[in-house]
Motif scaffolding. Structure first.
Motif, PDB file in Angstrom:
ATOM      1  N   ASP A 201      -0.501  -1.265   4.913  1.00  0.00           N
ATOM      2  CA  ASP A 201      -1.253  -0.279   5.781  1.00  0.00           C
ATOM      3  C   ASP A 201      -2.452   0.055   5.161  1.00  0.00           C
ATOM      4  OD1 ASP A 201      -1.873   1.986   6.903  1.00  0.00           O
ATOM      5  OD2 ASP A 201      -0.303   3.203   6.122  1.00  0.00           O
TER       6      ASP A 201
ATOM      7  N   THR B 260       0.844  -1.232  -0.192  1.00  0.00           N
ATOM      8  CA  THR B 260       0.083  -0.128   0.058  1.00  0.00           C
ATOM      9  C   THR B 260       0.811   0.934   0.047  1.00  0.00           C
ATOM     10  OG1 THR B 260      -0.084  -0.268   2.515  1.00  0.00           O
ATOM     11  CG2 THR B 260      -2.034  -1.022   1.166  1.00  0.00           C
TER      12      THR B 260
ATOM     13  N   HIS C 198      -6.972  10.548  -0.183  1.00  0.00           N
ATOM     14  CA  HIS C 198      -8.321  10.213  -0.519  1.00  0.00           C
ATOM     15  C   HIS C 198      -9.286  11.269   0.307  1.00  0.00           C
ATOM     16  CE1 HIS C 198      -6.765   5.990  -1.506  1.00  0.00           C
ATOM     17  NE2 HIS C 198      -6.915   6.589  -2.425  1.00  0.00           N
TER      18      HIS C 198
ATOM     19  N   GLY D 201       0.902   4.465  -0.973  1.00  0.00           N
ATOM     20  CA  GLY D 201       0.282   5.811  -0.811  1.00  0.00           C
ATOM     21  C   GLY D 201       1.149   6.867  -1.235  1.00  0.00           C
ATOM     22  N   LEU D 202       1.751   7.433  -0.210  1.00  0.00           N
ATOM     23  CA  LEU D 202       2.418   8.521  -0.276  1.00  0.00           C
ATOM     24  C   LEU D 202       4.006   8.127  -0.178  1.00  0.00           C
ATOM     25  CD1 LEU D 202      -0.350  10.307   0.357  1.00  0.00           C
ATOM     26  CD2 LEU D 202       1.019  12.123   0.445  1.00  0.00           C
ATOM     27  N   GLY D 203       4.116   7.045   0.142  1.00  0.00           N
ATOM     28  CA  GLY D 203       5.601   6.387   0.039  1.00  0.00           C
ATOM     29  C   GLY D 203       6.260   6.371   1.273  1.00  0.00           C
ATOM     30  N   GLY D 204       5.428   6.667   2.477  1.00  0.00           N
ATOM     31  CA  GLY D 204       6.061   6.867   3.861  1.00  0.00           C
ATOM     32  C   GLY D 204       6.725   5.739   4.332  1.00  0.00           C
TER      33      GLY D 204
ATOM     34  N   MET E  54     -10.849   3.765  -5.303  1.00  0.00           N
ATOM     35  CA  MET E  54      -9.654   4.013  -5.274  1.00  0.00           C
ATOM     36  C   MET E  54      -8.871   3.828  -6.547  1.00  0.00           C
ATOM     37  SD  MET E  54      -8.640   1.792  -1.641  1.00  0.00           S
ATOM     38  CE  MET E  54      -9.177   2.598  -0.054  1.00  0.00           C
TER      39      MET E  54
ATOM     40  N   ASP F 243       0.335   0.119  -5.414  1.00  0.00           N
ATOM     41  CA  ASP F 243      -0.654   0.858  -4.987  1.00  0.00           C
ATOM     42  C   ASP F 243      -1.862   0.797  -6.215  1.00  0.00           C
ATOM     43  OD1 ASP F 243      -1.099   3.052  -2.679  1.00  0.00           O
ATOM     44  OD2 ASP F 243      -2.716   3.052  -4.121  1.00  0.00           O
ATOM     45  N   ARG F 244      -3.003   0.757  -6.056  1.00  0.00           N
ATOM     46  CA  ARG F 244      -4.157   0.546  -7.135  1.00  0.00           C
ATOM     47  C   ARG F 244      -4.406   2.185  -7.365  1.00  0.00           C
ATOM     48  NH1 ARG F 244      -9.280  -1.981  -4.071  1.00  0.00           N
ATOM     49  NH2 ARG F 244      -9.918  -1.744  -6.364  1.00  0.00           N
TER      50      ARG F 244
ATOM     51  N   GLU G  32     -10.068  -8.410  -1.150  1.00  0.00           N
ATOM     52  CA  GLU G  32      -8.707  -7.879  -1.567  1.00  0.00           C
ATOM     53  C   GLU G  32      -7.665  -8.396  -0.404  1.00  0.00           C
ATOM     54  OE1 GLU G  32      -6.726  -5.839  -3.869  1.00  0.00           O
ATOM     55  OE2 GLU G  32      -8.654  -6.999  -5.112  1.00  0.00           O
TER      56      GLU G  32
ATOM     57  N   GLY H  48      -5.486   1.519   5.789  1.00  0.00           N
ATOM     58  CA  GLY H  48      -6.431   2.526   5.613  1.00  0.00           C
ATOM     59  C   GLY H  48      -6.405   3.352   4.416  1.00  0.00           C
ATOM     60  N   MET H  49      -7.073   4.580   4.713  1.00  0.00           N
ATOM     61  CA  MET H  49      -7.205   5.346   3.616  1.00  0.00           C
ATOM     62  C   MET H  49      -6.130   6.382   3.466  1.00  0.00           C
ATOM     63  SD  MET H  49     -11.177   6.327   2.921  1.00  0.00           S
ATOM     64  CE  MET H  49     -11.559   6.495   4.749  1.00  0.00           C
TER      65      MET H  49
ATOM     66  N   GLY I 229      -1.371  -1.435  -9.423  1.00  0.00           N
ATOM     67  CA  GLY I 229      -2.166  -2.559  -9.541  1.00  0.00           C
ATOM     68  C   GLY I 229      -2.814  -2.877  -7.986  1.00  0.00           C
ATOM     69  N   LYS I 230      -3.607  -3.863  -7.695  1.00  0.00           N
ATOM     70  CA  LYS I 230      -4.325  -4.134  -6.521  1.00  0.00           C
ATOM     71  C   LYS I 230      -3.314  -5.464  -5.958  1.00  0.00           C
ATOM     72  CE  LYS I 230      -7.892  -5.689  -8.696  1.00  0.00           C
ATOM     73  NZ  LYS I 230      -9.434  -5.883  -8.901  1.00  0.00           N
ATOM     74  N   PHE I 231      -3.399  -5.258  -4.735  1.00  0.00           N
ATOM     75  CA  PHE I 231      -2.680  -6.257  -3.842  1.00  0.00           C
ATOM     76  C   PHE I 231      -3.176  -7.622  -3.935  1.00  0.00           C
ATOM     77  CE2 PHE I 231      -4.180  -3.468   0.164  1.00  0.00           C
ATOM     78  CZ  PHE I 231      -5.242  -4.558   0.249  1.00  0.00           C
TER      79      PHE I 231
HETATM   80  C1  LIG Z   1      -2.892   4.298   4.166  1.00  0.00           C
HETATM   81  S1  LIG Z   1      -2.704   4.519   2.624  1.00  0.00           S
HETATM   82  C2  LIG Z   1      -1.002   4.025   2.776  1.00  0.00           C
HETATM   83  C3  LIG Z   1      -0.105   5.219   3.333  1.00  0.00           C
HETATM   84  C4  LIG Z   1       1.377   4.771   3.201  1.00  0.00           C
HETATM   85  N1  LIG Z   1       1.758   3.837   4.102  1.00  0.00           N
HETATM   86  C5  LIG Z   1       2.357   5.914   3.570  1.00  0.00           C
HETATM   87  O1  LIG Z   1       2.915   6.067   4.559  1.00  0.00           O
HETATM   88  O2  LIG Z   1       2.267   6.910   2.780  1.00  0.00           O
HETATM   89  C6  LIG Z   1      -3.343   3.169   1.875  1.00  0.00           C
HETATM   90  C7  LIG Z   1      -2.993   2.799   0.371  1.00  0.00           C
HETATM   91  O3  LIG Z   1      -3.421   1.639  -0.164  1.00  0.00           O
HETATM   92  C8  LIG Z   1      -4.049   1.593  -1.156  1.00  0.00           C
HETATM   93  N2  LIG Z   1      -4.963   0.458  -1.327  1.00  0.00           N
HETATM   94  C9  LIG Z   1      -5.731   0.267  -0.601  1.00  0.00           C
HETATM   95  N3  LIG Z   1      -6.243  -0.868  -1.233  1.00  0.00           N
HETATM   96  C10 LIG Z   1      -5.509  -1.288  -2.157  1.00  0.00           C
HETATM   97  C11 LIG Z   1      -5.532  -2.723  -2.718  1.00  0.00           C
HETATM   98  N4  LIG Z   1      -6.278  -3.503  -2.768  1.00  0.00           N
HETATM   99  N5  LIG Z   1      -4.634  -2.806  -3.776  1.00  0.00           N
HETATM  100  C12 LIG Z   1      -3.756  -1.804  -3.846  1.00  0.00           C
HETATM  101  N6  LIG Z   1      -3.266  -0.821  -3.148  1.00  0.00           N
HETATM  102  C13 LIG Z   1      -4.374  -0.420  -2.454  1.00  0.00           C
HETATM  103  C14 LIG Z   1      -4.659   2.849  -1.424  1.00  0.00           C
HETATM  104  O4  LIG Z   1      -4.826   3.387  -2.676  1.00  0.00           O
HETATM  105  C15 LIG Z   1      -3.771   3.953  -0.471  1.00  0.00           C
HETATM  106  O5  LIG Z   1      -3.026   4.466  -1.420  1.00  0.00           O
END
Ligand SMILES: C[S@@+](CC[C@H](N)C(=O)[O-])C[C@H]1O[C@@H](n2cnc3c(N)ncnc32)[C@H](O)[C@@H]1O
Length: 312
Positions: free
Chosen positions: A101, A30, A108, A32-35, A128, A52-53, A218, A103-104, A77-79
């Motif tokens: 991780d 997941t 989002h 996200g913003l790459g944290g 998403m 990430d999707r 998922e 969450g949203m 893509g989707k995990f």
């Molecule tokens: C809470 S954020 C992650 C933040 C990340 N850990 C960070 O530090 O920036 C969750 C991310 O998971 C992605 N996501 C959620 N469900 C997903 C899935 N089934 N497949 C791939 N990515 C998914 C969302 O698009 C979102 O960008």
């Protein structure tokens, strides 16, 4: 300029329990913003494959690609398709670990245009991947009974029937097109007189989001794919944000760590019992400290669970 930032939840705990070691391969499912990815790459000389999707997060991978070159790869893509996505990259074993991780992201929640936010008004979207059916389609065209099932199954909302009924009546007068249209309608149905800690529409928004993005399925696929590609010593670290996700993770991890049980403890086992292939690491789960919740209130419902592959 992009001003949205995201505070990665339980970051220190995730890094510690992923057990980041040199020369191993890790998956951040997941991105996200790459944290998380950024910190994993900083910590040791390892490789990260990030998934990430959401096409909107791809831009955050550009700078990492520049800095880490062949130590980093971003896959859109989707995990739930993890095994297939990795096969395309010719990866069939994950030696270090996999983290998700769930969450949203702030992207989002803070960008009203994505349609996830009760606070920031926008079109009822919630997709998403920016593909498939939107929340607006579900709310304006699903049968009352289907809506009520979604609200109950994925939101555990006690007024699911009454809310579904009101939606069907109201949408005949006016299309329900924005997050505020829906949130205000639910607020009227739930009639909470006392000041509320969480908005009365929170459970309905959660339910719609889970349904639209097929979130529980998922997670099931992610665990299934992960356990098949983890090498001995590799860890799976999952961070959930609500009880439906956590229950699914807890029960699946329990089964994986128990191995095969003798059906009747009074009888000798007919075949040699299979030893578990996974073990739990540390406490049953980890939650954010009060300090983290104070700094980042969105972390308050997070729960981290971790398992490690012990044998093939
Ligand atoms: C809470 S954020 C992650 C933040 C990340 N850990 C960070 O530090 O920036 C969750 C991310 O998971 C992605 N996501 C959620 N469900 C997903 C899935 N089934 N497949 C791939 N990515 C998914 C969302 O698009 C979102 O960008």
């Amino acid at each position: 300029m992009n001003l949205i930032t995201h505070n990665p939840v339980l970051l220190n705990e995730a890094l510690e329990y992923l057990n980041i070691r040199n020369n191993l391969v890790y998956v951040d499912a997941t991105f996200g913003l790459g944290g998380y990815t950024k910190e994993i790459l900083k910590k040791n000389n390892c490789t990260v494959i990030a998934v990430d999707r959401d096409p909107d997060v791809q831009k955050f991978s550009v700078i990492l690609k520049k800095n880490y070159k062949n130590k980093f790869k971003f896959i859109l893509g989707k995990f739930g398709d993890l095994k297939k996505l990795l096969e395309i990259e010719s990866v069939d074993k994950i030696t270090g670990g996999i983290v998700a991780d769930l969450g949203m992201s702030s992207l989002h929640l803070e960008n009203g245009k994505r349609g996830f936010s009760i606070k920031n008004n926008g079109p009822l979207d919630m997709r998403m991947s920016k593909k498939g059916i939107s929340a607006e389609y579900v709310i304006n065209s699903f049968e009352e009974d289907e809506l009520s099932k979604i609200f109950w199954n994925y939101g555990e909302e006690h007024k699911s029937r009454k809310i579904a009924k009101t939606i069907v009546i109201e949408r005949k007068k006016n299309k329900i097109s924005t997050t505020h249209d829906l949130a205000n309608l639910i607020k009227k149905v739930k009639l909470q007189k006392k000041p509320y800690r969480i908005h009365p529409a929170t459970k309905i928004f959660q339910a719609l989001r889970i349904f639209i993005n097929n979130e529980l399925e998922e997670i099931k696929c992610l665990i299934d794919h992960s356990i098949n590609i983890m090498a001995p010593g590799a860890r799976l670290v999952l961070i959930s944000f609500h009880s439906l996700e956590d229950r699914l993770i807890k029960n699946t991890f329990k089964k994986l760590c128990e191995g095969e049980k003798n059906v009747n403890r009074h009888l000798p086992s007919l075949k040699p019992l299979m030893k578990p292939k996974f073990k739990k690491i540390g406490k049953p789960f980890y939650i954010p400290t009060e300090n983290e919740i104070l700094k980042n209130p969105r972390s308050r419902s997070a729960k981290l669970r971790v398992i490690e592959r012990v044998s093939i």
